[in-house]
Write a protein that holds these residues in place. Structure first.
Motif, PDB file in Angstrom:
ATOM      1  N   GLY A 192      37.933  16.698  13.675  1.00 64.53           N
ATOM      2  CA  GLY A 192      36.524  17.060  13.526  1.00 64.53           C
ATOM      3  C   GLY A 192      35.587  16.161  14.309  1.00 64.53           C
ATOM      4  N   CYS A 193      34.297  16.492  14.227  1.00 65.14           N
ATOM      5  CA  CYS A 193      33.281  15.705  14.930  1.00 65.14           C
ATOM      6  C   CYS A 193      31.953  15.837  14.204  1.00 65.14           C
ATOM      7  CB  CYS A 193      33.144  16.201  16.371  1.00 65.14           C
ATOM      8  SG  CYS A 193      31.927  15.245  17.295  1.00 65.14           S
ATOM      9  N   ASN A 194      31.236  14.721  14.090  1.00 65.65           N
ATOM     10  CA  ASN A 194      29.933  14.724  13.406  1.00 65.65           C
ATOM     11  C   ASN A 194      28.770  14.575  14.371  1.00 65.65           C
ATOM     12  OD1 ASN A 194      31.293  14.835  11.043  1.00 65.65           O
ATOM     13  ND2 ASN A 194      30.788  12.770  10.335  1.00 65.65           N
ATOM     14  N   ASN A 195      29.038  14.607  15.675  1.00 65.65           N
ATOM     15  CA  ASN A 195      27.982  14.164  16.602  1.00 65.65           C
ATOM     16  C   ASN A 195      26.972  15.224  17.025  1.00 65.65           C
ATOM     17  OD1 ASN A 195      28.692  11.408  16.802  1.00 65.65           O
ATOM     18  ND2 ASN A 195      30.543  12.088  17.835  1.00 65.65           N
ATOM     19  N   PHE A 196      27.369  16.448  16.998  1.00 71.36           N
ATOM     20  CA  PHE A 196      26.449  17.532  17.357  1.00 71.36           C
ATOM     21  C   PHE A 196      25.696  17.260  18.658  1.00 71.36           C
ATOM     22  CE2 PHE A 196      27.257  18.216  12.867  1.00 71.36           C
ATOM     23  CZ  PHE A 196      27.466  19.584  12.826  1.00 71.36           C
ATOM     24  N   CYS A 197      26.415  16.937  19.715  1.00 70.52           N
ATOM     25  CA  CYS A 197      25.801  16.918  21.042  1.00 70.52           C
ATOM     26  C   CYS A 197      25.266  18.342  21.242  1.00 70.52           C
ATOM     27  CB  CYS A 197      26.851  16.578  22.099  1.00 70.52           C
ATOM     28  SG  CYS A 197      27.589  14.964  21.795  1.00 70.52           S
ATOM     29  N   SER A 198      24.077  18.466  21.821  1.00 71.74           N
ATOM     30  CA  SER A 198      23.377  19.748  21.693  1.00 71.74           C
ATOM     31  C   SER A 198      24.040  20.905  22.451  1.00 71.74           C
ATOM     32  CB  SER A 198      21.929  19.589  22.160  1.00 71.74           C
ATOM     33  OG  SER A 198      21.913  19.228  23.527  1.00 71.74           O
ATOM     34  N   TYR A 199      24.965  20.587  23.379  1.00 72.41           N
ATOM     35  CA  TYR A 199      25.639  21.638  24.157  1.00 72.41           C
ATOM     36  C   TYR A 199      26.981  22.040  23.562  1.00 72.41           C
ATOM     37  CZ  TYR A 199      27.800  17.280  25.477  1.00 72.41           C
ATOM     38  OH  TYR A 199      28.399  16.055  25.407  1.00 72.41           O
ATOM     39  N   CYS A 200      27.455  21.313  22.548  1.00 77.23           N
ATOM     40  CA  CYS A 200      28.882  21.372  22.217  1.00 77.23           C
ATOM     41  C   CYS A 200      29.186  22.185  20.961  1.00 77.23           C
ATOM     42  CB  CYS A 200      29.413  19.948  22.056  1.00 77.23           C
ATOM     43  SG  CYS A 200      31.185  19.900  21.810  1.00 77.23           S
ATOM     44  N   ILE A 201      30.214  22.994  21.043  1.00 79.80           N
ATOM     45  CA  ILE A 201      30.594  23.881  19.937  1.00 79.80           C
ATOM     46  C   ILE A 201      31.552  23.194  18.952  1.00 79.80           C
ATOM     47  CG2 ILE A 201      32.598  24.939  21.109  1.00 79.80           C
ATOM     48  CD1 ILE A 201      29.994  26.905  19.104  1.00 79.80           C
ATOM     49  N   VAL A 202      32.159  22.088  19.403  1.00 78.96           N
ATOM     50  CA  VAL A 202      33.250  21.486  18.620  1.00 78.96           C
ATOM     51  C   VAL A 202      32.880  21.191  17.154  1.00 78.96           C
ATOM     52  CG1 VAL A 202      34.744  19.438  18.434  1.00 78.96           C
ATOM     53  CG2 VAL A 202      34.523  20.620  20.613  1.00 78.96           C
ATOM     54  N   PRO A 203      31.725  20.567  16.861  1.00 77.03           N
ATOM     55  CA  PRO A 203      31.425  20.268  15.460  1.00 77.03           C
ATOM     56  C   PRO A 203      31.352  21.524  14.581  1.00 77.03           C
ATOM     57  CG  PRO A 203      29.975  19.037  16.900  1.00 77.03           C
ATOM     58  CD  PRO A 203      30.697  20.030  17.765  1.00 77.03           C
ATOM     59  N   TYR A 204      31.018  22.670  15.186  1.00 76.55           N
ATOM     60  CA  TYR A 204      30.909  23.907  14.413  1.00 76.55           C
ATOM     61  C   TYR A 204      32.277  24.515  14.134  1.00 76.55           C
ATOM     62  CZ  TYR A 204      26.141  23.380  16.076  1.00 76.55           C
ATOM     63  OH  TYR A 204      24.901  22.875  16.357  1.00 76.55           O
ATOM     64  N   GLY A 236      41.445  11.862  18.938  1.00 76.96           N
ATOM     65  CA  GLY A 236      40.315  12.156  18.056  1.00 76.96           C
ATOM     66  C   GLY A 236      39.144  12.540  18.941  1.00 76.96           C
ATOM     67  N   GLN A 237      38.201  13.336  18.448  1.00 73.44           N
ATOM     68  CA  GLN A 237      37.030  13.691  19.276  1.00 73.44           C
ATOM     69  C   GLN A 237      36.204  12.456  19.557  1.00 73.44           C
ATOM     70  OE1 GLN A 237      36.916  16.500  20.563  1.00 73.44           O
ATOM     71  NE2 GLN A 237      38.251  17.681  19.218  1.00 73.44           N
ATOM     72  N   ASN A 238      36.236  11.513  18.607  1.00 75.76           N
ATOM     73  CA  ASN A 238      35.467  10.287  18.764  1.00 75.76           C
ATOM     74  C   ASN A 238      36.219   9.194  18.011  1.00 75.76           C
ATOM     75  OD1 ASN A 238      33.618   8.247  18.845  1.00 75.76           O
ATOM     76  ND2 ASN A 238      32.126   9.259  17.528  1.00 75.76           N
ATOM     77  N   SER A 273      36.528   8.302  23.505  1.00 80.45           N
ATOM     78  CA  SER A 273      35.570   7.350  22.947  1.00 80.45           C
ATOM     79  C   SER A 273      34.164   7.855  23.232  1.00 80.45           C
ATOM     80  CB  SER A 273      35.719   6.002  23.634  1.00 80.45           C
ATOM     81  OG  SER A 273      36.970   5.461  23.362  1.00 80.45           O
ATOM     82  N   HIS A 274      33.279   7.703  22.265  1.00 76.32           N
ATOM     83  CA  HIS A 274      31.872   8.060  22.479  1.00 76.32           C
ATOM     84  C   HIS A 274      31.112   6.763  22.769  1.00 76.32           C
ATOM     85  CE1 HIS A 274      27.881   9.546  21.986  1.00 76.32           C
ATOM     86  NE2 HIS A 274      28.264  10.726  21.539  1.00 76.32           N
ATOM     87  N   PRO A 275      30.319   6.714  23.855  1.00 74.39           N
ATOM     88  CA  PRO A 275      29.629   5.458  24.201  1.00 74.39           C
ATOM     89  C   PRO A 275      28.741   4.921  23.087  1.00 74.39           C
ATOM     90  CG  PRO A 275      29.459   7.043  25.998  1.00 74.39           C
ATOM     91  CD  PRO A 275      30.096   7.772  24.849  1.00 74.39           C
ATOM     92  N   ASN A 312      21.336  14.907  22.933  1.00 73.75           N
ATOM     93  CA  ASN A 312      21.557  14.251  21.631  1.00 73.75           C
ATOM     94  C   ASN A 312      22.711  13.252  21.697  1.00 73.75           C
ATOM     95  OD1 ASN A 312      20.919  13.808  18.917  1.00 73.75           O
ATOM     96  ND2 ASN A 312      22.474  15.271  18.207  1.00 73.75           N
ATOM     97  N   ARG A 313      22.754  12.463  22.762  1.00 70.77           N
ATOM     98  CA  ARG A 313      23.893  11.560  22.954  1.00 70.77           C
ATOM     99  C   ARG A 313      23.666  10.158  22.372  1.00 70.77           C
ATOM    100  NH1 ARG A 313      28.972  13.000  24.039  1.00 70.77           N
ATOM    101  NH2 ARG A 313      29.300  11.271  25.451  1.00 70.77           N
ATOM    102  N   HIS A 314      22.432   9.753  22.140  1.00 66.42           N
ATOM    103  CA  HIS A 314      22.162   8.459  21.492  1.00 66.42           C
ATOM    104  C   HIS A 314      22.603   7.219  22.268  1.00 66.42           C
ATOM    105  CE1 HIS A 314      20.690  10.301  17.823  1.00 66.42           C
ATOM    106  NE2 HIS A 314      21.681  11.171  17.952  1.00 66.42           N
TER     107      HIS A 314
HETATM  108 FE1  SF4 Z   1      31.647  15.823  19.454  1.00 64.60          FE
HETATM  109 FE2  SF4 Z   1      32.473  15.269  21.949  1.00 64.60          FE
HETATM  110 FE3  SF4 Z   1      31.395  17.669  21.405  1.00 64.60          FE
HETATM  111 FE4  SF4 Z   1      29.841  15.493  21.433  1.00 64.60          FE
HETATM  112  S1  SF4 Z   1      30.981  16.356  23.225  1.00 64.60           S
HETATM  113  S2  SF4 Z   1      29.846  17.111  19.847  1.00 64.60           S
HETATM  114  S3  SF4 Z   1      31.234  13.939  20.631  1.00 64.60           S
HETATM  115  S4  SF4 Z   1      33.315  16.862  20.554  1.00 64.60           S
END
Ligand code: SF4
Ligand code: 5AD
Length: 477
Positions: A192-204, A236-238, A273-275, A312-314
């Protein structure tokens, strides 16, 4: 009551036992239905997490009595494990499912199943339901462990089976795994992933972050080492938020140190890894642990702070560079950096893109994974105005890949004459008698040698750095 070890959900032993019973039922059904042992063809799209999921799917299928084939037209069960990260990946799946229509018409006893991230989206499942009536089974990312039950229903019921619960996700331990390689293994440490980068479908589609316990990871890792695995990649996604849901919490750096302490000749890799969460402690751990590969996959996505904010990368390009500089300070040229970049995020101007180019020049990655932005339904970015044409984005994209090609070549050139400990993984491409190896930094070195060396670590000296590979020779000890 057992002591609480985590804040996220787990699949209970009773639930797993129930699946074991379904597994036996499927075994009995298929032994009566098919005159010969049926074969399954599992096709995997997308990232390594999907590859790892497919290895579990194959593990469960083997237990149910299936054998395996790469040929779709000799399989009694075809499963596509799909990816949703970009439109192109989805189009390929639709095309390939379309091509199964006549096969299914001629062979009604064949089961066609779809799973993975793409299926976790409602609009996709709906399209399959309406336009692909010959698909028998569709299941989401959260119910992989229920494959025996779902397959049993698809084999014996009259209705098509759609099982796509919308949930945060749980951890299922102890599923059988049928690995693709006997030397190189994928080991998911979290999902899973909690980051919700605004372009990314993965967290959903993959739900909230949840970590396997350190005991479960160490246990699987130790078994792999004892079975002779040489390269083990933690997934892991992060990975930097590993362990935050465990009680007590465990950091990713701590986990790496524990794994590094296990006896044996092996190499540990990890991604992604997420920066924003990559700590100095992690970099120091990489530098000090001899079995951890000096390779950091650290996606920066864009070099423009304005676009990073919209994504939304922080983090900023400056804070990103601080991490890279610190890592280079500790690990020098031996460190290999790779990254992901998105070109043409909605509202990105050529000025923003030039900032990406300048960051690419500063980072000096060994290689980059570059993508043209693809709108994903349901993500915030898909709602934004996107005035730049695809043709224009394609030009920018080419400019980026041309630049990186030069940088990759100059990064390779730094290694002329150096000797590396390398893992020999397969046949080479430079000539008939070449075999290929990877060094710590994931760089490919090809050398003339015997195929019996495949699956071992060897010392190789770089003779000639080329753009994407290096020609080397075996150093006799
Ligand atoms: Fe998560 Fe990576 Fe998608 Fe960002 S790009 S929402 S960190 S899976
Ligand atoms: N469009 C293009 N690339 C994307 N990625 C994720 N979502 C998208 C998208 N909508 C890329 C990111 C990520 C990699 C796995 O895929 O660069 O790091």
């Amino acid at each position: 009551m057992a002591e609480k070890t985590r804040t996220t959900a787990v699949v209970t032993e009773a639930q797993l036992l129930q699946q074991e019973l379904y597994s036996q039922k499927v075994e009995s059904v298929i032994s009566h239905r098919y005159p010969e042992t049926p074969k399954a063809c599992v096709v995997t799209y997308g990232c390594q997490q999907n590859v790892a999921d497919s290895e579990k799917i194959k593990g469960m299928l083997a237990r149910m009595g299936y054998e395996f084939t790469d040929k779709r037209d000799e399989a009694k069960l075809v499963i596509f494990n799909t990816c949703a990260v970009r439109e192109h990946a989805e189009d390929r799946v639709f095309g390939n499912v379309g091509r199964l229509k006549t096969y299914k018409q001629k062979n009604p006893d064949v089961i066609i199943a779809l799973c993975g991230c793409m299926m976790q989206q409602e609009h996709i499942a709906e399209r399959i339901r309406k336009s692909f009536p010959y698909v028998d089974l569709v299941f989401g990312t959260h119910v992989i462990h229920r494959l025996p039950e779902l397959l049993f229903r698809a084999l014996t019921g009259r209705k098509r089976v759609f099982e796509i619960p919308d949930m945060d996700g749980a951890i299922a331990e102890g599923l059988p795994i049928r690995r693709d390689s006997d030397k190189k293994a994928w080991l998911p440490i979290m999902y899973g992933c909690n980051n919700f980068c605004s372009y990314c479908i993965v967290p959903y589609v993959r739900g909230r972050e949840r970590s396997r316990t350190a005991e479960a990871v160490v246990d699987e890792f130790t078994r792999l080492v004892n079975d002779g695995y040489k390269e083990i990649t933690l997934l892991g996604q992060n990975v930097n938020s590993y362990g935050k849901d465990l009680i007590p919490q465990v950091s990713f750096a701590e986990l790496l140190r524990t794994l590094n302490g296990i006896d044996g000749d092996f190499r540990i890799r990890f991604m992604t890894s997420h920066p924003k969460d990559c700590t100095r402690e992690l970099i120091e751990t990489m530098a000090s642990c001899d079995k951890v590969a000096q390779h950091l996959h650290l996606p920066f996505q864009s070099g423009s702070n304005r676009i990073l904010k919209a994504m939304n990368r922080h983090y900023t390009r400056e804070s990103y560079m601080e991490l890279i500089n610190y890592a280079r300070e500790l690990m020098g040229d031996e460190l290999s950096i790779t990254s992901d970049i998105i070109v043409g995020f909605p509202g990105e101007t050529y000025e923003d893109f030039k900032e990406t180019l300048s960051l690419v020049e500063e980072v000096k990655a060994t290689s980059l994974f570059t993508f043209i932005y693809s709108p994903r339904k349901g993500t915030p970015a898909a709602e934004l105005d996107d005035p730049v044409s695809h043709d224009e984005k394609t030009k920018w994209f080419k400019e980026l890949t041309d630049l990186q090609e030069k940088i990759s070549a100059s990064q390779m050139a730094l290694h002329a004459g150096k000797t590396f400990k390398c893992y020999v993984y397969g046949k080479g491409k430079l000539g008939d008698n070449y075999i290929a190896a990877r060094n710590d930094g994931n760089l490919i070195i090809e050398f003339e040698g015997d195929e019996s060396l495949i699956g071992t670590f060897q010392k190789l000296k770089v003779i000639e750095p080329l753009t994407f590979v290096m020609r080397g020779e075996l150093v006799k000890e």
